[in-house]
Scaffold this motif. Structure first.
Motif, PDB file in Angstrom:
ATOM      1  N   ALA A  11       6.911   1.073   0.057  1.00 25.17           N
ATOM      2  CA  ALA A  11       5.792   1.989   0.235  1.00 25.17           C
ATOM      3  C   ALA A  11       6.060   3.370  -0.350  1.00 25.17           C
ATOM      4  CB  ALA A  11       5.464   2.119   1.721  1.00 25.17           C
ATOM      5  N   THR A  12       7.338   3.678  -0.648  1.00 19.54           N
ATOM      6  CA  THR A  12       7.667   5.028  -1.095  1.00 19.54           C
ATOM      7  C   THR A  12       8.310   5.095  -2.477  1.00 19.54           C
ATOM      8  OG1 THR A  12       9.807   4.896   0.044  1.00 19.54           O
ATOM      9  CG2 THR A  12       7.958   5.848   1.267  1.00 19.54           C
ATOM     10  N   VAL A  13       8.896   4.005  -2.947  1.00 21.23           N
ATOM     11  CA  VAL A  13       9.622   4.070  -4.214  1.00 21.23           C
ATOM     12  C   VAL A  13       9.532   2.738  -4.944  1.00 21.23           C
ATOM     13  CG1 VAL A  13      11.837   3.389  -3.223  1.00 21.23           C
ATOM     14  CG2 VAL A  13      11.807   4.737  -5.316  1.00 21.23           C
ATOM     15  N   THR A  14       9.540   2.810  -6.274  1.00 20.58           N
ATOM     16  CA  THR A  14       9.616   1.627  -7.124  1.00 20.58           C
ATOM     17  C   THR A  14      10.893   1.711  -7.936  1.00 20.58           C
ATOM     18  OG1 THR A  14       7.228   1.318  -7.285  1.00 20.58           O
ATOM     19  CG2 THR A  14       8.544   0.417  -9.057  1.00 20.58           C
ATOM     20  N   ALA A  15      11.667   0.616  -7.946  1.00 17.33           N
ATOM     21  CA  ALA A  15      12.926   0.562  -8.682  1.00 17.33           C
ATOM     22  C   ALA A  15      12.764  -0.380  -9.867  1.00 17.33           C
ATOM     23  CB  ALA A  15      14.057   0.079  -7.777  1.00 17.33           C
ATOM     24  N   VAL A  16      13.035   0.132 -11.073  1.00 14.31           N
ATOM     25  CA  VAL A  16      12.913  -0.653 -12.302  1.00 14.31           C
ATOM     26  C   VAL A  16      14.295  -0.802 -12.915  1.00 14.31           C
ATOM     27  CG1 VAL A  16      11.827  -0.821 -14.563  1.00 14.31           C
ATOM     28  CG2 VAL A  16      10.586   0.249 -12.679  1.00 14.31           C
ATOM     29  N   ARG A  17      14.775  -2.040 -12.968  1.00 12.65           N
ATOM     30  CA  ARG A  17      16.105  -2.295 -13.509  1.00 12.65           C
ATOM     31  C   ARG A  17      16.001  -2.938 -14.888  1.00 12.65           C
ATOM     32  NH1 ARG A  17      19.746  -6.207 -14.399  1.00 12.65           N
ATOM     33  NH2 ARG A  17      21.952  -5.723 -14.118  1.00 12.65           N
ATOM     34  N   SER A  18      16.749  -2.391 -15.847  1.00 14.64           N
ATOM     35  CA  SER A  18      16.815  -2.957 -17.189  1.00 14.64           C
ATOM     36  C   SER A  18      18.060  -3.810 -17.335  1.00 14.64           C
ATOM     37  CB  SER A  18      16.822  -1.832 -18.238  1.00 14.64           C
ATOM     38  OG  SER A  18      15.607  -1.121 -18.223  1.00 14.64           O
ATOM     39  N   SER A  19      18.106  -4.588 -18.421  1.00 18.82           N
ATOM     40  CA  SER A  19      19.219  -5.510 -18.630  1.00 18.82           C
ATOM     41  C   SER A  19      20.547  -4.805 -18.854  1.00 18.82           C
ATOM     42  CB  SER A  19      18.923  -6.419 -19.823  1.00 18.82           C
ATOM     43  OG  SER A  19      18.705  -5.649 -20.991  1.00 18.82           O
ATOM     44  N   ASP A  20      20.526  -3.504 -19.160  1.00 19.15           N
ATOM     45  CA  ASP A  20      21.776  -2.774 -19.325  1.00 19.15           C
ATOM     46  C   ASP A  20      22.349  -2.296 -17.986  1.00 19.15           C
ATOM     47  OD1 ASP A  20      19.996  -0.801 -18.651  1.00 19.15           O
ATOM     48  OD2 ASP A  20      20.304   0.427 -20.439  1.00 19.15           O
ATOM     49  N   GLY A  21      21.700  -2.671 -16.865  1.00 21.92           N
ATOM     50  CA  GLY A  21      22.189  -2.294 -15.547  1.00 21.92           C
ATOM     51  C   GLY A  21      21.700  -0.947 -15.062  1.00 21.92           C
ATOM     52  N   THR A  22      20.829  -0.307 -15.822  1.00 18.83           N
ATOM     53  CA  THR A  22      20.264   0.974 -15.414  1.00 18.83           C
ATOM     54  C   THR A  22      19.057   0.749 -14.513  1.00 18.83           C
ATOM     55  OG1 THR A  22      20.972   2.034 -17.466  1.00 18.83           O
ATOM     56  CG2 THR A  22      19.235   3.122 -16.224  1.00 18.83           C
ATOM     57  N   VAL A  23      19.035   1.436 -13.371  1.00 18.94           N
ATOM     58  CA  VAL A  23      17.901   1.363 -12.446  1.00 18.94           C
ATOM     59  C   VAL A  23      17.251   2.731 -12.376  1.00 18.94           C
ATOM     60  CG1 VAL A  23      17.165   0.929 -10.075  1.00 18.94           C
ATOM     61  CG2 VAL A  23      18.992  -0.455 -11.089  1.00 18.94           C
ATOM     62  N   GLY A  39       0.788  -1.217   0.000  1.00 17.91           N
ATOM     63  CA  GLY A  39       0.000   0.000   0.000  1.00 17.91           C
ATOM     64  C   GLY A  39       0.811   1.252   0.000  1.00 17.91           C
ATOM     65  N   LEU A  40       0.494   2.199   0.887  1.00 20.93           N
ATOM     66  CA  LEU A  40       1.089   3.518   0.827  1.00 20.93           C
ATOM     67  C   LEU A  40       1.295   4.074   2.216  1.00 20.93           C
ATOM     68  CD1 LEU A  40      -1.808   5.955   0.088  1.00 20.93           C
ATOM     69  CD2 LEU A  40      -2.135   3.497   0.106  1.00 20.93           C
ATOM     70  N   VAL A  41       2.023   5.198   2.261  1.00 24.81           N
ATOM     71  CA  VAL A  41       2.226   5.888   3.517  1.00 24.81           C
ATOM     72  C   VAL A  41       0.964   6.659   3.827  1.00 24.81           C
ATOM     73  CG1 VAL A  41       3.589   7.595   4.728  1.00 24.81           C
ATOM     74  CG2 VAL A  41       4.674   6.082   3.086  1.00 24.81           C
ATOM     75  N   LEU A  42       0.375   6.405   4.969  1.00 26.55           N
ATOM     76  CA  LEU A  42      -0.927   6.973   5.269  1.00 26.55           C
ATOM     77  C   LEU A  42      -0.817   8.311   5.957  1.00 26.55           C
ATOM     78  CD1 LEU A  42      -2.766   3.823   6.586  1.00 26.55           C
ATOM     79  CD2 LEU A  42      -2.880   4.831   4.330  1.00 26.55           C
ATOM     80  N   THR A  43      -1.785   9.152   5.651  1.00 25.87           N
ATOM     81  CA  THR A  43      -1.921  10.388   6.401  1.00 25.87           C
ATOM     82  C   THR A  43      -3.024  10.249   7.425  1.00 25.87           C
ATOM     83  OG1 THR A  43      -3.432  11.233   4.735  1.00 25.87           O
ATOM     84  CG2 THR A  43      -1.103  11.828   4.523  1.00 25.87           C
ATOM     85  N   GLY A  44      -3.701   9.096   7.400  1.00 23.03           N
ATOM     86  CA  GLY A  44      -4.723   8.801   8.383  1.00 23.03           C
ATOM     87  C   GLY A  44      -4.083   8.216   9.623  1.00 23.03           C
ATOM     88  N   CYS A  45      -4.872   7.412  10.370  1.00 22.73           N
ATOM     89  CA  CYS A  45      -4.437   6.817  11.619  1.00 22.73           C
ATOM     90  C   CYS A  45      -4.037   7.882  12.618  1.00 22.73           C
ATOM     91  CB  CYS A  45      -3.291   5.827  11.411  1.00 22.73           C
ATOM     92  SG  CYS A  45      -3.751   4.411  10.411  1.00 22.73           S
ATOM     93  N   ALA A  46      -4.559   9.087  12.474  1.00 21.78           N
ATOM     94  CA  ALA A  46      -4.209  10.179  13.380  1.00 21.78           C
ATOM     95  C   ALA A  46      -5.208  11.301  13.191  1.00 21.78           C
ATOM     96  CB  ALA A  46      -2.799  10.689  13.093  1.00 21.78           C
ATOM     97  N   ARG A  47      -5.230  12.230  14.144  1.00 23.96           N
ATOM     98  CA  ARG A  47      -6.031  13.442  13.966  1.00 23.96           C
ATOM     99  C   ARG A  47      -5.237  14.411  13.100  1.00 23.96           C
ATOM    100  NH1 ARG A  47     -10.312  14.209  17.419  1.00 23.96           N
ATOM    101  NH2 ARG A  47     -10.174  16.451  17.153  1.00 23.96           N
ATOM    102  N   GLN A  48      -5.935  15.115  12.217  1.00 24.03           N
ATOM    103  CA  GLN A  48      -5.267  16.063  11.339  1.00 24.03           C
ATOM    104  C   GLN A  48      -5.864  17.436  11.529  1.00 24.03           C
ATOM    105  OE1 GLN A  48      -4.072  14.929   7.614  1.00 24.03           O
ATOM    106  NE2 GLN A  48      -3.082  13.212   8.550  1.00 24.03           N
ATOM    107  N   SER A  49      -5.072  18.440  11.300  1.00 25.53           N
ATOM    108  CA  SER A  49      -5.480  19.817  11.522  1.00 25.53           C
ATOM    109  C   SER A  49      -6.206  20.375  10.313  1.00 25.53           C
ATOM    110  CB  SER A  49      -4.227  20.600  11.737  1.00 25.53           C
ATOM    111  OG  SER A  49      -4.340  21.602  12.509  1.00 25.53           O
ATOM    112  N   GLY A  50      -7.356  20.971  10.502  1.00 25.82           N
ATOM    113  CA  GLY A  50      -8.117  21.552   9.404  1.00 25.82           C
ATOM    114  C   GLY A  50      -7.879  23.033   9.303  1.00 25.82           C
ATOM    115  N   GLY A  51      -8.688  23.720   8.472  1.00 24.39           N
ATOM    116  CA  GLY A  51      -8.523  25.149   8.288  1.00 24.39           C
ATOM    117  C   GLY A  51      -8.782  25.901   9.567  1.00 24.39           C
ATOM    118  N   GLY A  52      -8.078  27.002   9.771  1.00 25.27           N
ATOM    119  CA  GLY A  52      -8.235  27.820  10.961  1.00 25.27           C
ATOM    120  C   GLY A  52      -7.638  27.193  12.185  1.00 25.27           C
ATOM    121  N   GLY A  53      -6.854  26.108  12.007  1.00 19.12           N
ATOM    122  CA  GLY A  53      -6.177  25.486  13.130  1.00 19.12           C
ATOM    123  C   GLY A  53      -7.073  24.563  13.932  1.00 19.12           C
TER     124      GLY A  53
END
Length: 382
Positions: A138-150, A12-26
């Motif tokens: 969760a933060t990055v995908t690495a794609v490696r080709s046969s020429d050794g480039t990632v 999945g992904l890095v969540l911004t949930g699982c916590a209280r978050q601050s809305g407009g006007g603080g």
């Protein structure tokens, strides 16, 4: 069959949930626990299969909850397909990688998990050179080709529907591990490709990420890399005696996060790597078409050239069950995908996908008929 290696470092992904978050006007606003914008949270895993019709050159999504199949995109000549729990990576004959968002994923927080579903979508293509290997966290995908480039791709932007490359480097293998990148090059593995070596790994090929650490396949066995308080340590897990080059483990297959890995051992059989015990076991099965490990204390599965699915005890190495499963002669690229309760095996020649209860002597739980020959397959939502 050209292989694409995908490592699930964290679903999945890095969540911004699982916590209280601050809305407009603080003023503090309550955000639902595990909230993901634009997705529906569900009580159960939303497993899906991404299937490729090789003849029509089209990608489809099979919803394992509803049993419905939907056409997603025309994808051209696909040679291999793999997934990371949400995204499917389709390697074409030219080496380009087509990225499909299956719209199903799980976010694992250790003591609990969140399951999500949304509409699947086609994200487009990453240029490359065949064969390719894909590793993701969760933060990055690495794609490696046969020429050794990632090429590194921003995972958070992928989740929003955008393929955005952030950096390119040279490496024999690269594995996102937490918020760092482990890079194998010149016979050594380093964190972010710099600094002191974490460990030696000659001729690196094959990678996996488990709950015990990241695994690199090396010429003499495996290198396990662990991290504690920001310090990375490498531990060698040598083969039991010298092995010929064609029996090396170069592709690991396993249930996501599991500490038991399976890999082909050339025409001899199947390697089983227990990361916790730091031991190898060679199962002398003969040539195999596909393999996977279902977890500690659970069967190791392999598919033979005769279309037979077999289950082996990973501790004793004894065959526990077998069943004639696929129509022969085999066509396409049959694969074994496993989750916590079931295995899925595509049968291109039979134009079906089998759901297998691997804890009940390989009982066929369901058979899906997608209406085409499913030449390639990967499971998502896990």
């Amino acid at each position: 069959m050209r292989a694409t290696i995908v490592i699930l470092a964290a679903a999945g992904l890095v969540l911004t949930g699982c916590a209280r978050q601050s809305g407009g006007g603080g003023q503090a606003q309550e955000v639902p626990h595990g909230y993901v914008e634009g997705a529906e949270e569900t009580a159960e895993t939303q497993s899906r299969l991404v299937l490729v019709d090789e003849q029509a050159e089209k990608a489809h999504v099979l919803d394992l909850v509803t049993g419905k199949v939907s056409l997603l995109a025309e994808v051209g000549d696909v040679e291999s397909v793999t997934g990371d729990g949400r995204f499917a990576y389709l390697t074409t004959a030219t080496g380009d990688v087509r990225v499909i968002d299956s719209g199903a994923w799980t976010v694992d927080h250790g003591d609990h998990a969140h399951h999500y579903r949304s509409a699947p979508r086609d994200l487009g293509t990453l240029a490359g050179r065949a064969p390719t290997a894909v590793a993701t966290s969760a933060t990055v995908t690495a794609v490696r080709s046969s020429d050794g480039t990632v090429r590194l791709v921003d995972r958070s932007r992928m989740e929003k529907g955008e393929l955005a490359e952030t950096r390119t480097l040279k490496a024999a293998a690269a594995v996102p591990f937490g918020d760092r990148l482990l890079v194998a090059e010149g016979g050594q593995v380093r964190v972010d490709g710099a600094g002191s070596p974490v460990g030696a790994c000659a001729d690196a090929a094959g990678v996996a990420v488990t709950r015990r650490g990241a695994v690199f396949g090396c010429a003499d066995g495996a290198l396990l890399v662990t991290e504690k308080d920001g310090t990375f340590t490498g531990v060698r897990i040598p083969y039991p005696g010298e092995r010929p080059r064609d029996e090396r483990a170069t592709e690991f297959h396993h249930r996501p996060g599991s500490t038991v890995l399976a890999a082909k051992a050339g025409k001899t059989g199947v390697w089983v790597l227990d990361v916790t015990a730091r031991t190898w076991r060679l199962l002398k099965t003969g040539p195999t078409v596909a393999v996977s490990a279902t977890g500690p204390g659970s069967p190791v599965l392999c598919l033979t050239e005769a279309g037979e699915l077999r289950a082996y005890d990973p501790r004793s190495g004894k065959e526990a069950a077998s069943t004639a499963l696929l129509r022969t002669p085999l066509t396409g690229s049959p694969a074994i995908q496993v989750d916590t309760a079931r295995a899925y095996v595509n049968d291109p020649a039979g134009r079906v996908v089998h759901e297998i209860d691997y804890n009940d002597r390989l009982r066929r739980a369901r058979t899906f008929e997608p209406g085409f020959a499913p030449a390639h397959m990967t499971e998502t939502g896990r």
